[in-house]
Design a protein around this motif. Structure first.
Motif, PDB file in Angstrom:
ATOM      1  N   GLY A  14      21.351  57.950  15.907  1.00  0.00           N
ATOM      2  CA  GLY A  14      22.317  57.121  16.435  1.00  0.00           C
ATOM      3  C   GLY A  14      23.643  58.197  15.736  1.00  0.00           C
ATOM      4  N   GLY A  15      23.430  59.407  15.652  1.00  0.00           N
ATOM      5  CA  GLY A  15      24.573  60.271  15.065  1.00  0.00           C
ATOM      6  C   GLY A  15      24.982  60.460  16.548  1.00  0.00           C
ATOM      7  N   SER A  16      26.847  61.465  16.349  1.00  0.00           N
ATOM      8  CA  SER A  16      26.754  62.003  17.161  1.00  0.00           C
ATOM      9  C   SER A  16      27.263  62.930  17.349  1.00  0.00           C
ATOM     10  CB  SER A  16      28.591  60.989  17.072  1.00  0.00           C
ATOM     11  OG  SER A  16      28.694  59.059  17.252  1.00  0.00           O
ATOM     12  N   LEU A  17      28.169  63.618  18.418  1.00  0.00           N
ATOM     13  CA  LEU A  17      28.498  65.445  18.623  1.00  0.00           C
ATOM     14  C   LEU A  17      29.312  64.872  19.671  1.00  0.00           C
ATOM     15  CD1 LEU A  17      25.127  67.709  18.892  1.00  0.00           C
ATOM     16  CD2 LEU A  17      26.290  67.500  16.875  1.00  0.00           C
ATOM     17  N   ARG A  18      30.172  66.423  19.533  1.00  0.00           N
ATOM     18  CA  ARG A  18      31.122  66.657  20.431  1.00  0.00           C
ATOM     19  C   ARG A  18      30.803  67.808  20.751  1.00  0.00           C
ATOM     20  NH1 ARG A  18      35.889  64.443  21.608  1.00  0.00           N
ATOM     21  NH2 ARG A  18      37.871  65.918  22.500  1.00  0.00           N
ATOM     22  N   LEU A  19      30.320  68.381  22.246  1.00  0.00           N
ATOM     23  CA  LEU A  19      30.181  69.629  22.824  1.00  0.00           C
ATOM     24  C   LEU A  19      31.645  70.185  23.357  1.00  0.00           C
ATOM     25  CD1 LEU A  19      26.756  69.363  24.197  1.00  0.00           C
ATOM     26  CD2 LEU A  19      26.885  69.976  22.561  1.00  0.00           C
ATOM     27  N   SER A  20      31.918  70.965  23.385  1.00  0.00           N
ATOM     28  CA  SER A  20      32.717  71.644  24.340  1.00  0.00           C
ATOM     29  C   SER A  20      32.241  72.461  25.252  1.00  0.00           C
ATOM     30  CB  SER A  20      34.061  72.968  23.283  1.00  0.00           C
ATOM     31  OG  SER A  20      34.062  71.798  22.059  1.00  0.00           O
ATOM     32  N   CYS A  21      32.931  73.346  26.073  1.00  0.00           N
ATOM     33  CA  CYS A  21      32.627  74.326  27.747  1.00  0.00           C
ATOM     34  C   CYS A  21      34.513  74.868  27.449  1.00  0.00           C
ATOM     35  CB  CYS A  21      32.229  73.059  28.667  1.00  0.00           C
ATOM     36  SG  CYS A  21      32.572  74.723  29.888  1.00  0.00           S
ATOM     37  N   ALA A  22      34.423  75.742  27.174  1.00  0.00           N
ATOM     38  CA  ALA A  22      35.319  76.587  27.566  1.00  0.00           C
ATOM     39  C   ALA A  22      35.892  77.797  28.436  1.00  0.00           C
ATOM     40  CB  ALA A  22      35.709  77.139  26.067  1.00  0.00           C
ATOM     41  N   ALA A  23      36.118  78.034  28.996  1.00  0.00           N
ATOM     42  CA  ALA A  23      36.247  79.113  29.718  1.00  0.00           C
ATOM     43  C   ALA A  23      37.443  79.991  29.979  1.00  0.00           C
ATOM     44  CB  ALA A  23      36.589  78.294  31.689  1.00  0.00           C
ATOM     45  N   SER A  24      37.108  80.996  30.832  1.00  0.00           N
ATOM     46  CA  SER A  24      38.091  83.059  30.763  1.00  0.00           C
ATOM     47  C   SER A  24      38.310  82.808  32.095  1.00  0.00           C
ATOM     48  CB  SER A  24      37.422  83.363  29.935  1.00  0.00           C
ATOM     49  OG  SER A  24      36.490  84.047  30.195  1.00  0.00           O
ATOM     50  N   GLY A  25      38.593  83.705  32.318  1.00  0.00           N
ATOM     51  CA  GLY A  25      39.065  83.709  34.046  1.00  0.00           C
ATOM     52  C   GLY A  25      38.781  83.168  35.018  1.00  0.00           C
ATOM     53  N   LEU A  26      39.584  81.111  35.466  1.00  0.00           N
ATOM     54  CA  LEU A  26      39.286  80.035  36.056  1.00  0.00           C
ATOM     55  C   LEU A  26      39.578  79.516  34.586  1.00  0.00           C
ATOM     56  CD1 LEU A  26      37.069  77.794  34.929  1.00  0.00           C
ATOM     57  CD2 LEU A  26      35.492  79.827  36.088  1.00  0.00           C
ATOM     58  N   ARG A  27      40.233  78.386  35.875  1.00  0.00           N
ATOM     59  CA  ARG A  27      40.897  77.591  35.231  1.00  0.00           C
ATOM     60  C   ARG A  27      40.325  76.005  35.457  1.00  0.00           C
ATOM     61  NH1 ARG A  27      46.287  75.110  35.562  1.00  0.00           N
ATOM     62  NH2 ARG A  27      45.296  74.518  37.665  1.00  0.00           N
ATOM     63  N   LEU A  28      40.063  75.135  34.126  1.00  0.00           N
ATOM     64  CA  LEU A  28      38.964  74.450  34.767  1.00  0.00           C
ATOM     65  C   LEU A  28      39.312  73.130  35.519  1.00  0.00           C
ATOM     66  CD1 LEU A  28      36.927  74.142  31.029  1.00  0.00           C
ATOM     67  CD2 LEU A  28      36.702  75.806  32.815  1.00  0.00           C
ATOM     68  N   ASP A  29      40.630  73.192  35.323  1.00  0.00           N
ATOM     69  CA  ASP A  29      41.158  72.033  36.132  1.00  0.00           C
ATOM     70  C   ASP A  29      40.826  72.627  37.679  1.00  0.00           C
ATOM     71  OD1 ASP A  29      44.523  70.863  34.297  1.00  0.00           O
ATOM     72  OD2 ASP A  29      42.099  70.796  34.222  1.00  0.00           O
ATOM     73  N   ASP A  30      40.160  73.322  38.318  1.00  0.00           N
ATOM     74  CA  ASP A  30      40.488  73.872  39.639  1.00  0.00           C
ATOM     75  C   ASP A  30      38.739  73.775  40.072  1.00  0.00           C
ATOM     76  OD1 ASP A  30      43.033  76.810  39.323  1.00  0.00           O
ATOM     77  OD2 ASP A  30      42.887  74.280  39.397  1.00  0.00           O
ATOM     78  N   TYR A  31      38.591  73.041  39.108  1.00  0.00           N
ATOM     79  CA  TYR A  31      37.054  73.510  39.657  1.00  0.00           C
ATOM     80  C   TYR A  31      36.062  71.261  39.250  1.00  0.00           C
ATOM     81  CZ  TYR A  31      36.773  77.912  40.513  1.00  0.00           C
ATOM     82  OH  TYR A  31      36.764  79.498  40.677  1.00  0.00           O
ATOM     83  N   VAL A  32      35.250  71.077  39.107  1.00  0.00           N
ATOM     84  CA  VAL A  32      34.516  70.295  38.934  1.00  0.00           C
ATOM     85  C   VAL A  32      33.009  71.120  37.905  1.00  0.00           C
ATOM     86  CG1 VAL A  32      32.285  69.070  39.954  1.00  0.00           C
ATOM     87  CG2 VAL A  32      33.711  68.728  41.458  1.00  0.00           C
TER      88      VAL A  32
END
Length: 121
Positions: A14-32
């Motif tokens: 019933g709880g919540s978690l927030r995962l994060s995906c950080a990138a180096s070397g590429l812009r996440l906006d340019d990818y799925v």
């Protein structure tokens, strides 16, 4: 190119978690950007993705209505917001980058290391 997934941990049902995906070397906006998970003894399962242009999203039926995949372009980060967690959500969660959208892991060429999510009382 490096993707870094973080934010896993132990949470009660019933709880919540927030995962994060950080990138180096590429812009996440340019990818799925996709999130996948793998529980012991199971195949890797596609959970959700967000597309690179219009930011449209898709979710596996098992998480629809409970998970969302917000993108923070300023921080070059994509999150997986997980609400109403269930014990069956327990798995190692991975983020990955692809040029084409889909929940099939074969589409994704860049992968981060996993982060463990355990849902248990």
């Amino acid at each position: 190119v490096q993707l870094q997934a973080s934010g896993g941990g132990l949470v009660q049902p019933g709880g919540s978690l927030r995962l994060s995906c950080a990138a180096s070397g590429l812009r996440l906006d340019d990818y799925v950007i996709g999130w996948f998970r793998q529980a012991p003894g199971n195949e890797r399962e596609g959970v959700s993705y967000i597309t690179r242009r219009d930011g449209s999203t898709e979710y596996a039926d098992s998480v629809k209505g409970r998970f969302t995949i917000p993108r923070d372009s300023a921080k070059n980060t994509v999150h997986l917001q997980m609400n109403s967690l269930k014990p069956e959500d327990t798995a190692v969660y991975y983020c990955a980058a692809a040029l084409s959208p889909g929940l099939y892991y074969q589409l994704y060429g860049y992968w981060g290391q996993g982060t463990l999510v355990t849902v248990s009382s």
